[in-house]
Scaffold this active site. Structure first.
Site, PDB file in Angstrom:
ATOM      1  N   HIS A  73      26.010  17.382 -15.581  1.00 19.23           N
ATOM      2  CA  HIS A  73      25.022  16.519 -15.982  1.00 19.23           C
ATOM      3  C   HIS A  73      25.590  15.806 -17.157  1.00 19.23           C
ATOM      4  O   HIS A  73      25.946  16.594 -18.300  1.00 19.23           O
ATOM      5  CB  HIS A  73      23.862  17.327 -16.465  1.00 19.23           C
ATOM      6  CG  HIS A  73      22.536  16.421 -17.108  1.00 19.23           C
ATOM      7  ND1 HIS A  73      21.656  16.507 -16.866  1.00 19.23           N
ATOM      8  CD2 HIS A  73      22.821  15.809 -18.319  1.00 19.23           C
ATOM      9  CE1 HIS A  73      20.605  15.525 -17.625  1.00 19.23           C
ATOM     10  NE2 HIS A  73      21.494  15.233 -18.717  1.00 19.23           N
ATOM     11  N   HIS A  81      15.356  22.457  -8.737  1.00 14.88           N
ATOM     12  CA  HIS A  81      14.991  23.302 -10.123  1.00 14.88           C
ATOM     13  C   HIS A  81      13.893  24.195  -9.505  1.00 14.88           C
ATOM     14  O   HIS A  81      12.588  23.369  -9.320  1.00 14.88           O
ATOM     15  CB  HIS A  81      14.689  22.455 -11.155  1.00 14.88           C
ATOM     16  CG  HIS A  81      15.746  21.730 -11.647  1.00 14.88           C
ATOM     17  ND1 HIS A  81      16.908  22.050 -12.630  1.00 14.88           N
ATOM     18  CD2 HIS A  81      16.201  20.446 -11.413  1.00 14.88           C
ATOM     19  CE1 HIS A  81      17.689  21.188 -12.922  1.00 14.88           C
ATOM     20  NE2 HIS A  81      17.357  20.217 -12.137  1.00 14.88           N
ATOM     21  N   TYR A  82      13.794  25.487  -9.300  1.00 19.75           N
ATOM     22  CA  TYR A  82      12.890  26.356  -8.874  1.00 19.75           C
ATOM     23  C   TYR A  82      12.268  27.146 -10.063  1.00 19.75           C
ATOM     24  O   TYR A  82      11.361  27.956  -9.820  1.00 19.75           O
ATOM     25  CB  TYR A  82      13.453  27.069  -7.593  1.00 19.75           C
ATOM     26  CG  TYR A  82      13.607  26.406  -6.660  1.00 19.75           C
ATOM     27  CD1 TYR A  82      13.125  25.293  -6.262  1.00 19.75           C
ATOM     28  CD2 TYR A  82      14.132  27.125  -5.321  1.00 19.75           C
ATOM     29  CE1 TYR A  82      13.220  24.466  -5.157  1.00 19.75           C
ATOM     30  CE2 TYR A  82      14.165  26.593  -4.083  1.00 19.75           C
ATOM     31  CZ  TYR A  82      13.750  25.125  -3.963  1.00 19.75           C
ATOM     32  OH  TYR A  82      13.878  24.442  -2.691  1.00 19.75           O
ATOM     33  N   ARG A  83      12.830  27.134 -11.303  1.00 14.97           N
ATOM     34  CA  ARG A  83      12.225  27.529 -12.552  1.00 14.97           C
ATOM     35  C   ARG A  83      11.709  28.856 -12.243  1.00 14.97           C
ATOM     36  O   ARG A  83      11.081  29.462 -13.245  1.00 14.97           O
ATOM     37  CB  ARG A  83      10.787  26.598 -12.653  1.00 14.97           C
ATOM     38  CG  ARG A  83      10.654  25.307 -12.494  1.00 14.97           C
ATOM     39  CD  ARG A  83      11.599  24.595 -13.340  1.00 14.97           C
ATOM     40  NE  ARG A  83      11.311  23.227 -13.505  1.00 14.97           N
ATOM     41  CZ  ARG A  83      12.133  22.199 -13.983  1.00 14.97           C
ATOM     42  NH1 ARG A  83      13.147  22.749 -14.538  1.00 14.97           N
ATOM     43  NH2 ARG A  83      11.783  20.945 -14.118  1.00 14.97           N
ATOM     44  N   ASN A 110      19.182  26.561 -14.852  1.00 15.41           N
ATOM     45  CA  ASN A 110      18.461  26.441 -16.179  1.00 15.41           C
ATOM     46  C   ASN A 110      17.041  27.031 -16.048  1.00 15.41           C
ATOM     47  O   ASN A 110      15.898  26.520 -16.227  1.00 15.41           O
ATOM     48  CB  ASN A 110      18.128  24.979 -16.502  1.00 15.41           C
ATOM     49  CG  ASN A 110      17.648  23.779 -15.453  1.00 15.41           C
ATOM     50  OD1 ASN A 110      17.505  24.447 -14.248  1.00 15.41           O
ATOM     51  ND2 ASN A 110      17.070  22.986 -15.742  1.00 15.41           N
ATOM     52  N   HIS A 143      23.236  13.004 -10.516  1.00 17.23           N
ATOM     53  CA  HIS A 143      22.342  12.032 -10.535  1.00 17.23           C
ATOM     54  C   HIS A 143      22.956  10.819 -11.182  1.00 17.23           C
ATOM     55  O   HIS A 143      22.714  10.292 -12.290  1.00 17.23           O
ATOM     56  CB  HIS A 143      21.123  12.503 -11.292  1.00 17.23           C
ATOM     57  CG  HIS A 143      21.200  13.436 -12.316  1.00 17.23           C
ATOM     58  ND1 HIS A 143      22.089  13.172 -13.506  1.00 17.23           N
ATOM     59  CD2 HIS A 143      20.500  14.422 -12.810  1.00 17.23           C
ATOM     60  CE1 HIS A 143      21.973  14.129 -14.172  1.00 17.23           C
ATOM     61  NE2 HIS A 143      21.102  15.208 -13.919  1.00 17.23           N
ATOM     62  N   HIS A 190       6.914  19.996 -12.804  1.00 20.74           N
ATOM     63  CA  HIS A 190       6.438  20.360 -14.091  1.00 20.74           C
ATOM     64  C   HIS A 190       4.871  20.718 -13.820  1.00 20.74           C
ATOM     65  O   HIS A 190       4.321  20.209 -12.916  1.00 20.74           O
ATOM     66  CB  HIS A 190       6.722  19.177 -15.279  1.00 20.74           C
ATOM     67  CG  HIS A 190       7.984  19.154 -15.539  1.00 20.74           C
ATOM     68  ND1 HIS A 190       8.695  20.145 -16.362  1.00 20.74           N
ATOM     69  CD2 HIS A 190       8.963  18.387 -15.283  1.00 20.74           C
ATOM     70  CE1 HIS A 190       9.940  19.651 -16.784  1.00 20.74           C
ATOM     71  NE2 HIS A 190      10.224  18.593 -16.183  1.00 20.74           N
ATOM     72  N   ASP A 243      17.267  15.883  -7.286  1.00 20.55           N
ATOM     73  CA  ASP A 243      17.033  16.719  -8.709  1.00 20.55           C
ATOM     74  C   ASP A 243      15.307  17.068  -8.664  1.00 20.55           C
ATOM     75  O   ASP A 243      14.842  16.604  -9.911  1.00 20.55           O
ATOM     76  CB  ASP A 243      17.252  15.555  -9.740  1.00 20.55           C
ATOM     77  CG  ASP A 243      17.380  16.097 -11.220  1.00 20.55           C
ATOM     78  OD1 ASP A 243      17.068  17.311 -11.253  1.00 20.55           O
ATOM     79  OD2 ASP A 243      17.548  15.142 -11.892  1.00 20.55           O
ATOM     80  N   HIS A 290      20.767  19.978  -5.347  1.00 20.33           N
ATOM     81  CA  HIS A 290      20.402  19.733  -6.616  1.00 20.33           C
ATOM     82  C   HIS A 290      18.829  19.828  -6.786  1.00 20.33           C
ATOM     83  O   HIS A 290      17.883  18.888  -6.848  1.00 20.33           O
ATOM     84  CB  HIS A 290      20.525  18.341  -7.313  1.00 20.33           C
ATOM     85  CG  HIS A 290      20.316  18.214  -8.751  1.00 20.33           C
ATOM     86  ND1 HIS A 290      21.201  17.359  -9.617  1.00 20.33           N
ATOM     87  CD2 HIS A 290      19.541  18.956  -9.689  1.00 20.33           C
ATOM     88  CE1 HIS A 290      20.777  17.421 -10.672  1.00 20.33           C
ATOM     89  NE2 HIS A 290      19.986  18.333 -10.789  1.00 20.33           N
TER      90      HIS A 290
END
Length: 419
Positions: free
Chosen positions: A175, A58-60, A90, A228, A305, A301, A56
């Site tokens: 989620h 997030h590499y954007r 996402n 999560h 940012h 997770d 889990h």
């Protein structure tokens, strides 16, 4: 050229033992005593493990690379000892089609320095009721499905998605969030929401959707994985479902295991995440579930940012916390060194158990013939997390400044040093 890791304490499949490990052509070729090679990595007093697995992150990338990109995200993973990760979809655009998935898989391989497995979306754009071509997504390289960041609001949509996922032998990582009960909240419904006059998030937003989905999973037979998980009531639902034989697994994040709303001393957005930090009773329930096996694995997770998105108040800042670079050392320091869980349990929750539950091949174990994906930690060394040491573009974690034990000394992917 052959390389030997000498004099280390190896972890594999639930046990630790003293041995040397010989690598050649990217694979493990021998594990034993008194092994030799032209190149030697001295692991005296060090822990040698399979590369950690995180399902889990997030590499954007694409579309939000000012927060993170494939290279920086995978560097952060390697810094934390991870050699296999699962990247959430996402991004912009959401990879709704086989062509978009194929492009992401190719970019992950070309730009990443660890193995990056790619999720496809459960529904188009993650917020619609339209279900993509799962067979096509799988053929293009998607290893599982998730709308992470969004709960599937329509029960019929989730039912049809589960049926189709089961037909294509794809796991759904959910989620769990009922938006009506979430009600635009920013912090757990509890004393801190009252103290800081912030919009509350009911625990029912998570648990009621999990209850719905478990009934749907029982009916369809799909492998339903809960991302999560964060509340005692959600964990009790999972216990009941497992007792009934429903094909369910769940992950706990380091931040929910290590922190509760009691740690929020001011309106500090570095403590804003989704699900939110819950009560201390919920945290203790998570630890108990980790010990008794209700929780199947740990996943970070990792959600980077930009700094300006994590300033100000809970009200106007982004949800999310980074995790790749802090997870192992924080958990080792707070859980293993304090005697809450043994080292072998922690490592299992981050290696072989993950591989087994997600049916991942060629990772999670140190075995002859398998890829030399390896992490080396120094459990005796202490250090302090500092922003300037992070490989991620994101520094949004309240763990910065913490003194911990167990830095990553080296990470290898297919026998090559990536950290």
């Amino acid at each position: 050229m052959a390389t030997v890791i000498k004099n280390g304490t190896l972890y594999n499949n639930g046990r630790t033992f003293k041995a040397d490990l010989l690598m050649e052509d990217g694979k493990i070729v021998a594990i034993g005593q008194n092994l030799t090679a032209d190149e030697v990595i001295d692991a005296t007093d060090k822990l040698v493990t399979p590369g950690l697995i995180d399902v889990h992150v997030h590499y954007r990338d694409p579309g939000q690379t000012y927060k993170e990109d494939i290279l920086t995200g995978s560097r952060a993973a390697a810094h934390g000892g991870f050699t296999t990760v699962g990247a959430m979809p996402n991004v912009t655009p959401v990879p709704n089609t086989p062509d978009l998935i194929a492009k992401m898989v190719e970019e992950n391989h070309e730009k990443g320095i660890v193995h990056i497995l790619q999720y496809g979306p459960v529904t188009n754009d993650e917020v619609t009721d339209d279900i993509p071509d799962y067979a096509g997504l799988k053929a293009a390289g998607a290893f599982a499905l998730s709308n992470d960041g969004h709960g599937v609001q329509n029960a019929r949509t989730m039912y049809l998605a589960m049926k189709k996922a089961k037909e294509n032998d794809l796991l759904i990582a959910a989620h769990a969030q009922d938006d009506a009960l979430f009600n635009h909240g920013v912090i757990n419904e509890g004393k801190k929401a009252t103290e800081f006059d912030l919009a509350p998030i009911s625990e029912l937003a998570e648990s009621t959707q999990i209850a719905r989905d478990l009934l749907l999973a029982e009916k369809t037979g799909v492998h339903y994985h809960i991302c999560h998980i964060s509340t005692a009531s959600s964990l009790e639902l999972v216990r009941l479902a497992k007792a009934k034989g429903i094909n369910v697994t769940c992950e706990a994040s380091p931040h929910h295991l290590l922190l509760s709303e009691d740690n929020i001393l001011s309106d500090d957005p570095y403590y804003k995440m989704n699900p939110p930090l819950r009560s201390e009773a919920d945290r203790q329930a998570l630890i108990a579930a980790l010990i008794d096996g209700t929780v199947d694995m740990i996943a970070t997770d990792h959600a980077p940012h930009a700094k300006n998105e994590k300033t100000g108040s809970f009200t106007n800042s982004a949800f999310g916390i980074t995790g790749s670079e802090t997870a192992f050392a924080m958990l080792y320091t707070k859980f293993v060194r304090t005697g809450i869980i043994p080292l072998t349990k922690l490592l299992s929750l981050m290696t072989d158990q993950v591989a087994e539950k997600f049916n991942l091949k060629h990772c999670g174990y140190l075995e002859v013939g398998e890829p030399a994906d390896i992490a080396i930690f120094d459990l005796n060394a202490d250090f302090v997390f500092a922003e300037e040491d992070y490989e991620s573009k994101g520094v949004n974690t309240p763990f910065t400044g913490a003194k911990v034990y167990g830095p990553t000394i080296m990470t290898l992917v297919a026998g090559q040093k990536v950290y």
